[in-house]
Design an enzyme around this catalytic site. Structure first.
Site, PDB file in Angstrom:
ATOM      1  N   HIS A  77      33.244  21.319   9.499  1.00 51.20           N
ATOM      2  CA  HIS A  77      33.661  20.820   8.172  1.00 51.20           C
ATOM      3  C   HIS A  77      35.137  21.101   7.926  1.00 51.20           C
ATOM      4  CE1 HIS A  77      33.661  19.868   3.966  1.00 51.20           C
ATOM      5  NE2 HIS A  77      33.612  21.104   3.533  1.00 51.20           N
ATOM      6  N   HIS A 123      27.660  16.880   1.571  1.00 51.10           N
ATOM      7  CA  HIS A 123      27.945  18.108   0.810  1.00 51.10           C
ATOM      8  C   HIS A 123      27.568  17.905  -0.653  1.00 51.10           C
ATOM      9  CE1 HIS A 123      30.281  19.903   4.207  1.00 51.10           C
ATOM     10  NE2 HIS A 123      30.325  18.613   4.532  1.00 51.10           N
ATOM     11  N   HIS A 131      36.419  28.650   3.165  1.00 50.17           N
ATOM     12  CA  HIS A 131      36.302  27.592   4.173  1.00 50.17           C
ATOM     13  C   HIS A 131      37.191  27.910   5.385  1.00 50.17           C
ATOM     14  CE1 HIS A 131      34.773  25.234   0.699  1.00 50.17           C
ATOM     15  NE2 HIS A 131      34.195  24.474   1.588  1.00 50.17           N
ATOM     16  N   PHE A 185       0.814  -1.207   0.000  1.00 54.09           N
ATOM     17  CA  PHE A 185       0.000   0.000   0.000  1.00 54.09           C
ATOM     18  C   PHE A 185       0.852   1.264   0.000  1.00 54.09           C
ATOM     19  CE2 PHE A 185      -2.532  -3.104   2.638  1.00 54.09           C
ATOM     20  CZ  PHE A 185      -3.282  -3.561   1.563  1.00 54.09           C
TER      21      PHE A 185
HETATM   22 MN    MN Z   1      30.343  21.720   1.585  1.00 51.66          MN
END
Ligand code: MN
Length: 265
Positions: free
Chosen positions: A84, A74, A212, A63
Site C-alpha cells: 500500500h 481501503h 504507513h 429463485f
Molecule cells: Mn488503508
C-alpha cells in the site's frame, strides 16, 4: 496423549460452545453509510462501498437474490498490506501475507482519556513504555490495538472524520513512536478505531503518514475502523484478521474477530 483425550482444537471448540471463550466482533458493518477516508484535491479517492442488486427472486433470478459489490480496498474495517505504501512497494500484497500472521495476540493500549481531551492526541513512546511497565514488553507477533473511544462516532461520517478548515482531527501515533514501534518491537501490526492508521493531521508530519511509512516499510500491517476494543483485556485476547486474498491488492475490507476468555471460565 490417548485417543480419549480431547485434542487441542476440540478443547477450543468446547470453550467457545460453553462461553469460556467469547467471540467478539471488532468489525464495523460494511454498507454505503460506512465512513471512508476523504483525500483532499488533487488526490483521487476510492469508491465507497455499495451493493448493486442483480436479482431478488424475480425475472433475472427467480429463485435467488444476489448482488454485485462495489468497493475500494481501503473502506471500512480493512487491512493495509505492505505494498500500500511506497516504503513497502517491494513487500507483500494482501494475497501474499503469511496467514499465520493474521492470527495473533492482541495488546490493547487505552488512550481514550487523552483523546477525550484532545482529538489530535498522538500515542507516545512514553505511553507504550508505561503500558509495558504494567503488562510486559510487547510480545513478538502481537497486534497492538489503540483504544481511543473513537468508535462512538462511527454512525456519522462527519463526526468520524472530524474535519474543519485545518484538516481532520483524529488521534494517531507520534512520528518517533511510529518508527520505534516499527523497528524496536517485533509486532505484527497496529489496529485503530479511526478511518486510517495515521492521525488525521499526519499528512503534515515528517515523514508524512509515519505509521504507513514505518509500519508498511517494515513488513508490518495496519488495521482500521475497529470496534469493541473496550471489550478486550489489555493482554490475553487473540484476534483473527481475515482480509480477502485479492491478488495484487494493497489491502482489503476484513472481518476481525477477537477470542476473549469469558466470565464462564
Ligand atoms: Mn488503508
Amino acid at each position: 496423549m490417548t485417543t480419549s483425550d480431547p485434542t487441542l482444537l476440540a478443547s477450543f471448540v468446547d470453550a467457545i460452545a460453553s462461553g469460556q471463550l467469547e467471540v467478539v466482533d471488532l468489525t464495523t458493518p460494511l454498507s454505503s453509510a460506512t465512513p471512508a477516508l476523504r483525500l483532499p484535491a488533487p488526490f483521487a479517492n476510492l469508491v465507497d462501498f455499495s451493493l448493486e442488486e442483480v436479482s431478488a427472486y424475480n425475472e433475472p433470478g427467480p429463485f435467488w437474490r444476489h448482488n454485485n459489490i462495489h468497493t475500494g480496498e481501503h473502506v471500512g474495517t480493512h487491512l493495509d498490506a505492505p505494498v500500500h505504501w511506497i516504503t513497502g512497494r517491494d513487500g507483500d500484497d494482501v494475497s501474499q501475507i503469511a496467514v499465520r500472521r493474521l492470527v495473533g495476540t492482541a495488546s490493547v493500549i487505552d488512550v481514550a482519556r487523552q483523546v477525550a481531551a484532545d482529538p489530535d492526541y498522538l500515542l507516545t513512546v512514553a505511553d507504550v513504555e508505561a503500558w509495558e511497565a504494567e503488562h510486559g514488553r510487547l510480545a513478538v507477533g502481537t497486534w497492538l490495538l489503540l483504544r481511543t473511544g473513537w468508535e462512538v462516532r462511527g454512525g456519522s461520517e462527519a463526526e468520524f472524520l472530524n474535519a474543519d478548515e485545518s484538516g481532520s482531527h483524529t488521534p494517531g501515533v507520534a512520528v518517533d513512536c511510529a518508527e520505534w514501534l516499527a523497528t524496536e518491537r517485533e509486532i505484527t501490526g497496529l489496529g485503530v478505531e479511526t478511518v486510517g492508521v495515521d492521525a488525521g493531521l499526519a499528512g503534515g508530519f515528517d515523514p508524512a503518514f509515519p505509521v504507513h511509512h514505518h509500519f508498511l516499510g517494515n513488513d508490518k500491517y495496519g488495521l482500521t475502523s475497529l470496534r469493541n476494543l473496550g471489550r478486550l483485556p489489555a493482554t490475553g485476547a487473540v484476534i483473527v484478521v481475515a482480509p480477502l486474498p485479492i491478488v495484487g491488492g494493497t489491502g482489503s475490507p476484513s472481518r476481525v474477530l477477537a477470542l476473549v476468555e469469558g466470565a464462564a471460565a
